[in-house]
Design an enzyme around this catalytic site. Structure first.
Site, PDB file in Angstrom:
ATOM      1  CG  HIS A  61       0.137 113.594  17.896  1.00  0.00           C
ATOM      2  ND1 HIS A  61      -0.266 113.491  16.586  1.00  0.00           N
ATOM      3  CD2 HIS A  61       1.337 114.223  17.872  1.00  0.00           C
ATOM      4  CE1 HIS A  61       0.648 114.067  15.816  1.00  0.00           C
ATOM      5  NE2 HIS A  61       1.622 114.507  16.562  1.00  0.00           N
TER       6      HIS A  61
ATOM      7  CD  GLU B  24       8.898 109.759  12.025  1.00  0.00           C
ATOM      8  OE1 GLU B  24       8.809 109.964  10.802  1.00  0.00           O
ATOM      9  OE2 GLU B  24       8.810 110.676  12.863  1.00  0.00           O
TER      10      GLU B  24
HETATM   11  C1  TPP Z   1       5.737 111.620  11.304  1.00  0.00           C
HETATM   12  C2  TPP Z   1       5.929 112.611  12.385  1.00  0.00           C
HETATM   13  N1  TPP Z   1       7.127 112.699  13.007  1.00  0.00           N
HETATM   14  C3  TPP Z   1       7.351 113.609  13.981  1.00  0.00           C
HETATM   15  C4  TPP Z   1       6.347 114.467  14.364  1.00  0.00           C
HETATM   16  C5  TPP Z   1       6.592 115.512  15.480  1.00  0.00           C
HETATM   17  N2  TPP Z   1       6.669 116.844  14.844  1.00  0.00           N
HETATM   18  C6  TPP Z   1       5.584 117.651  14.788  1.00  0.00           C
HETATM   19  S1  TPP Z   1       5.910 119.050  13.915  1.00  0.00           S
HETATM   20  C7  TPP Z   1       7.499 118.585  13.628  1.00  0.00           C
HETATM   21  C8  TPP Z   1       8.401 119.489  12.833  1.00  0.00           C
HETATM   22  C9  TPP Z   1       7.911 119.724  11.431  1.00  0.00           C
HETATM   23  O1  TPP Z   1       8.711 120.692  10.797  1.00  0.00           O
HETATM   24  P1  TPP Z   1       8.272 121.359   9.432  1.00  0.00           P
HETATM   25  O2  TPP Z   1       7.773 120.310   8.494  1.00  0.00           O
HETATM   26  O3  TPP Z   1       9.407 122.198   8.953  1.00  0.00           O
HETATM   27  O4  TPP Z   1       7.027 122.266   9.803  1.00  0.00           O
HETATM   28  P2  TPP Z   1       7.011 123.509  10.789  1.00  0.00           P
HETATM   29  O5  TPP Z   1       6.595 122.996  12.132  1.00  0.00           O
HETATM   30  O6  TPP Z   1       8.376 124.110  10.795  1.00  0.00           O
HETATM   31  O7  TPP Z   1       5.983 124.459  10.247  1.00  0.00           O
HETATM   32  C10 TPP Z   1       7.786 117.343  14.195  1.00  0.00           C
HETATM   33  C11 TPP Z   1       9.088 116.668  14.130  1.00  0.00           C
HETATM   34  C12 TPP Z   1       5.084 114.333  13.721  1.00  0.00           C
HETATM   35  N3  TPP Z   1       4.038 115.096  14.086  1.00  0.00           N
HETATM   36  N4  TPP Z   1       4.922 113.426  12.740  1.00  0.00           N
END
Ligand code: TPP
Ligand code: TPP
Ligand code: MG
Ligand code: MG
Lengths: 347, 329, 347, 329
Positions: free
Chosen positions: A151, A83
């Protein structure tokens, strides 16, 4: 994110414009945004979209669904979960002459980008003596729905405090489209705040192209007994409450949708209060230091002699949002809280 | 390289040095306020690097920016006037020492949030790529900035999207009063860039010709579409972090040792030994620079402060000069 | 940072406590903070200090000067320039049972740590159902002095909006010491906001140990004509203005120092306004949505029938801070602006 | 390793699998709201890793946390009740799916800001070092989180201060709908940790025994004072990112291919082939798990929602249960 599978399934039908009784085209808030983005990308090849999961995934609120297929990865760029960095990248690209429209998935995550928004984008024009600017557009969404403490927040009051930034929070498809087009064409950084719970709302939107200036509030309903003030989803809630107050209590509410939160025009509000002599502000933020505080402070400054009762404020309970649905329902103000506040203002 | 350019490198370094020495003096007189971060000792980095940049390239740097402003062509009068907070300054007294610019050369400032401008520079790299321009975007920052998330997020994007961005890290061994070994887990900042798949090299930042050469390689690398390049210039700040620095964190001998490695006399001797220039050449250049700096101080001193009536100008670029007072003051 | 060499030289003399006419010990605001830190570190070996340049450099406002020599690198930890990360590290350490006191060099940089402060530290207790807590203390400083647009801001109004966080902004050495000790011993995350321009102010501080609860505002001067409300350096400015108003205009001001900004107690203010019937709020934030907005909104809510004039608000001009000293002087409210506002409230 | 523990690994993985399958079903019935991020397909990572942790160790993970909560010993009833938002849940319905905890084992949550909890885990590592405890702090996060500044700032501090922190990255090839190659400049997340001088290794996250072994090495490394350790577990999420995911970003065959690599049947077959256990053993275990999960759903369903009167509890920990209403609602 908050959009459910059911919500997604119904996207198709959402896409079909409906024609209302007066033969006016009605489209959804989401579709209005899509039209604005499509028109501006068509008009200016330097308009690009950036954001997390806006490509293959289609955007967490599916606003940019299909855009990457249509425009390619060069103009619809999926960003890493960065971000702070991506906001700076979009701002720098704007300084260097292109027009990035950045999507920050939800306003909760914008806290990570706060330094770039407040100490960079908002200050470029003034701090450098007007020699150049950073016309970056940042789209983000407020909203809630059992999403938990981190959230479910809304921070428009914080951004509306910042000189140099333009902040809009449209409640209708008409404003959403007109504001977004103006934001993309404008010369200033704009924070464009959507709301996850109104993407499927329908409203009239002309088929001809149009833009709306990023200024001024709107009277949504005329009334004589009390002025109800809100924005975004709150403005819709206020109109619902106004109808019920009219029917059930014979109270005539004037409803004002702030629409543009910085620069914050309170003249319309003040004029209305001079007529109704009473005001109630409705917002989803925690009440202490929500935008309502500023509006209330200005009303008493500019309409002091016209007020027959304290300006009322309806906001969220001052707790981190609990997940349990029964508690969440208590935290976010609903129609009943608005009606109670109005009755109190008239008591 | 012809003698003319070699002597111009000298002139630029000497100008930056004298400009800042005079600025420090004016600070003591109270003509300059707030922060004043001197670049003294690091001049070869800016002069060598900027010399390898073209009109189309973009530049973003941190608050220790006087050297870059002068090297890229900002008027010394306007630069000094900016330090004095005068209307004739580079940003009409709005930005001050930390926010110098030279838009004619795409020098977009001068930023004071450590690391904050690095994503901006990467953004310019994205714009260059989008517009298919034959240019690079250069980000200048210190060793300390590489410990900030902004650097890493930006570095990953630059590398991921193969953007034409030169990351030029001035490793002057300290971030304010904290030595690199107390702030960074790895001794060379280049290692962090490599963690994002970015190529680069470590160079002697006290050698203006080495800086010029490495910058040429970096620009070449970026323009050939190979993605970003990271340069770690080893240098040293001879003065305190800013004017208020008691320098309790390093001892005199250390500073003395590094002062032996002053890029300006070093380069002068180099040119004399190679008989590229004579003592007279240097005397002439130094005398010219003295005049330029003297004039800059005079100009700054005699210039007016910004008119109070302009205080709301440019809050919104769209309002421009009309500088509407916001509905509330 | 803002501290000049002259300022540093005079530190030695500052260190000498002075005894005032009534034989009471007077020490500086900076020294009061140093005493609080020293006493709590002595009392509890789990109290550690963290922050950028707090060690060898002594802290950018030299509050922790000499601490690393005395307590060692294990308890006085210089951090990298990682506002987001170090705030998270301090919060995590607090969850795991130690008592970190983190220094964020200036409140401007706290924007980079906003996510950790707002979405993590402030939410731990509630979001996890009260099973554990994160008693982290974050010290930071507001202030200005030709520092430019990104280094001259104050954001207390934003933090005071956040449930779960305690926010204090003391104006006197007495409060500074008492609040800091309570913050370190307490169970909640505390944002402790200092001000770069009052570190050398002197005030009475008992030699015996004491703490002060993190609640409630204070009447600094009794008066009958108007209530002047402020905090931090603004409270000192207000007292100066009150004296001049008394002498030059024969106007009697009651001055209230808010001291604790969350939870925000406005009862004292309301009581005062019920007596004076007029109020003026003084702050260094941009006026729109500064803390004054909330205080004004509450005064009209709770003392509506007692107000003889609109609640006045004096704040900074709504521009990014310009460097030029003549312009900066216009932006930040001074004694004259306060006096004008009071005269207007009484007009 | 004795058969009992091997079978317990199986039981735990099977419990997590069935617990989430039932949760998905309850979500469809509307008993669960908001987000529900399933761990299905990744169970071996949590089960193997947690098995190598002791009572003194600390754990922080992201929102995809049901597996960790169950593996570290949270009561399945309380976990399911939390998903239903009931007073009997792990956080009394305050946190929900993304914020599960088990304080008895220093499992401090369940965090929903990507990367945000990594500095918290490093902070626990700092506390361990300060108190000279014989323990480690473990941070669980995804591939996507390594692109966030919070990870890099925390990794640098952990390495700089040689803190006992295990960074366990679940590389499941996607961050929401974005494949690793579109989000990360380097294909292996371990490379980024190495950029901060952190040692580590890449392992098969579908192999519970491999996870157990690598976690033992990591804990050993940290406790011997060598500083942090980074584990990159290669795994795959069989279900969508959350319940609302249309999965437009990956094709069926890919998912099918990875499903062949399901850690649960794989491990079962392994034990059968090695004659460590019989078909009957598995039938018994699976039957027991069914009952546990059935009971959890029943318990959650029959439990009460939190009393409205408790809405202000714990806003300030110091106020505790008294839950004072703030001076303003
Ligand atoms: C700072 C932030 N940006 C965006 C999000 C929305 N979001 C939730 S999970 C996610 C993907 C995370 O991917 P990863 O770290 O690979 O974990 P996974 O879900 O694959 O286990 C996103 C973009 C968030 N929760 N927090
Ligand atoms: C985000 C942020 N944190 C802290 C500061 C205060 N500060 C200004 S310069 C500086 C040191 C930067 O060191 P480095 O990046 O090595 O650059 P140098 O000053 O050595 O050229 C610090 C900590 C700041 N301006 N911004
Ligand atoms: Mg440095
Ligand atoms: Mg992933």
């Amino acid at each position: 994110m908050a959009s459910t599978l059911a919500d997604l399934k119904s996207l198709e039908e959402d896409m079909l414009a409906q024609i209302d009784e007066n033969g006016i085209r009605e489209i959804t808030y989401r579709q209005a945004l899509q039209e604005a983005l499509t028109e501006e990308m068509t008009a200016n090849e330097n308009v690009i979209l950036m954001g997390e999961d806006i490509g293959a995934y289609g955007g967490s609120y599916v606003v940019t669904r299909g855009f990457q297929e249509e425009w390619g990865r060069e103009r619809v760029i999926d960003t890493p979960i960065s971000e702070l960095g991506m906001t700076g990248v979009a701002t720098g690209a704007a300084i260097a002459g292109i027009r990035p429209v950045l999507e920050i998935m939800t306003i909760n995550f914008s806290l990570l980008a706060m330094d770039q928004i407040v100490n960079h984008a908002a200050k470029i024009s003034y701090m450098f003596g007007g020699h150049f600017n950073a016309p970056v557009v940042i789209r983000t969404a407020a909203g809630w729905g059992q999403l938990g403490a981190t959230h479910s927040q809304t921070f428009e009051a914080w951004y509306a405090h910042v000189p140099g930034l333009r902040v809009v929070m449209p409640s209708t498809p008409l404003d959403a489209k007109g504001f977004l087009k103006s934001a993309i064409r404008g010369d200033d950084p704009v924070l464009f705040i959507e709301h996850s719970l109104i993407y499927r709302n329908r409203g009239p939107v002309p088929t001809e192209e149009y833009t709306l200036p990023l200024e001024g509030s709107e009277v949504r309903r005329e009334g004589t007994d009390v002025t109800l003030i809100s924005w975004s989803r709150g403005a819709i809630l206020a109109q619902g409450a106004a109808e019920e107050l009219q029917e059930e209590h014979g109270i005539s509410c004037e409803v004002i949708d702030m629409r543009v939160l910085r620069p914050l025009d309170t003249d319309t509000v003040v004029e209305s209060v001079k007529k109704t002599n009473r005001a109630v502000i409705v917002e989803e933020s925690w009440r202490t230091l929500g935008l309502g505080a500023e509006i209330a402070a200005r009303i008493q400054e500019d309409a002091f002699d016209y007020l027959d009762a304290p300006v009322g404020r309806v906001g969220s309970l001052e707790v981190p949002m609990p997940y349990a649905r029964n508690l969440e329902r208590l935290v976010i103000p609903g129609k009943d809280e608005v009606i109670q506040a109005v009755l109190q203002a008239l008591a | 390289m012809d003698t003319g350019q070699l002597l111009d490198f000298y002139r630029q370094m000497y100008l930056i040095r004298r400009f800042e020495e005079r600025a420090a003096e004016q600070y003591a007189y109270g003509k300059i306020g707030g922060f004043l971060h001197l670049y003294i000792g690091e001049e070869a980095v800016a002069v060598g690097a900027i010399a390898a940049m073209t009109e189309k390239d973009h530049l973003f740097t941190h608050y220790r920016d006087h050297g870059y402003a002068l090297a890229i062509g900002a008027d010394p009068n306007a630069a000094m006037a900016e330090l004095f907070g005068k209307e004739t300054g580079t940003t009409s007294g709005r930005g001050g020492s930390m926010h110098m610019i030279h838009p004619e050369r795409n020098f977009w400032g001068g930023y004071a949030i450590v690391g904050g401008h690095i994503p901006l520079a990467v953004g310019a790299g994205l714009a260059i790529k989008h517009k298919k321009e034959d240019a690079v975007s250069v980000a200048i920052f210190g060793d300390g900035a590489t410990n900030n998330g902004a650097f890493h997020e930006a570095a990953n994007m630059a590398s991921l999207w193969k953007l034409p961005v030169v990351f030029l890290c001035e490793n002057n061994r300290y971030g304010m009063g904290t030595a690199v070994e107390y702030a960074s887990a790895v001794p060379q900042m280049l290692t962090k860039a490599q963690g994002h798949g970015i190529e680069g090299e470590i160079v002697d930042g006290q050698d203006v010709l080495a800086m010029y050469a490495v910058m040429q390689r970096a620009v070449e690398h970026c323009k050939s579409g190979k993605g970003p390049y990271f340069i770690e210039a080893m240098t040293y700040r001879f003065r305190g972090h800013s004017m208020a620095d008691p320098e309790s964190y390093r001892d005199r001998e250390e500073v003395e040792r590094f002062r032996q490695n002053d890029p300006i006399p070093l380069f002068k001797q180099q040119l004399l030994d190679a008989e590229k220039a004579s003592a007279e050449d240097f005397e002439r250049i130094e005398a010219e620079v003295e005049e330029v700096v003297e004039e800059a101080v005079r100009f700054a001193d005699e210039s007016d402060f910004p008119p109070p009536s302009t205080i709301y100008d440019w809050v919104y670029f769209s309002d421009g000069e009309v500088g509407k007072e916001p509905e509330r003051g």
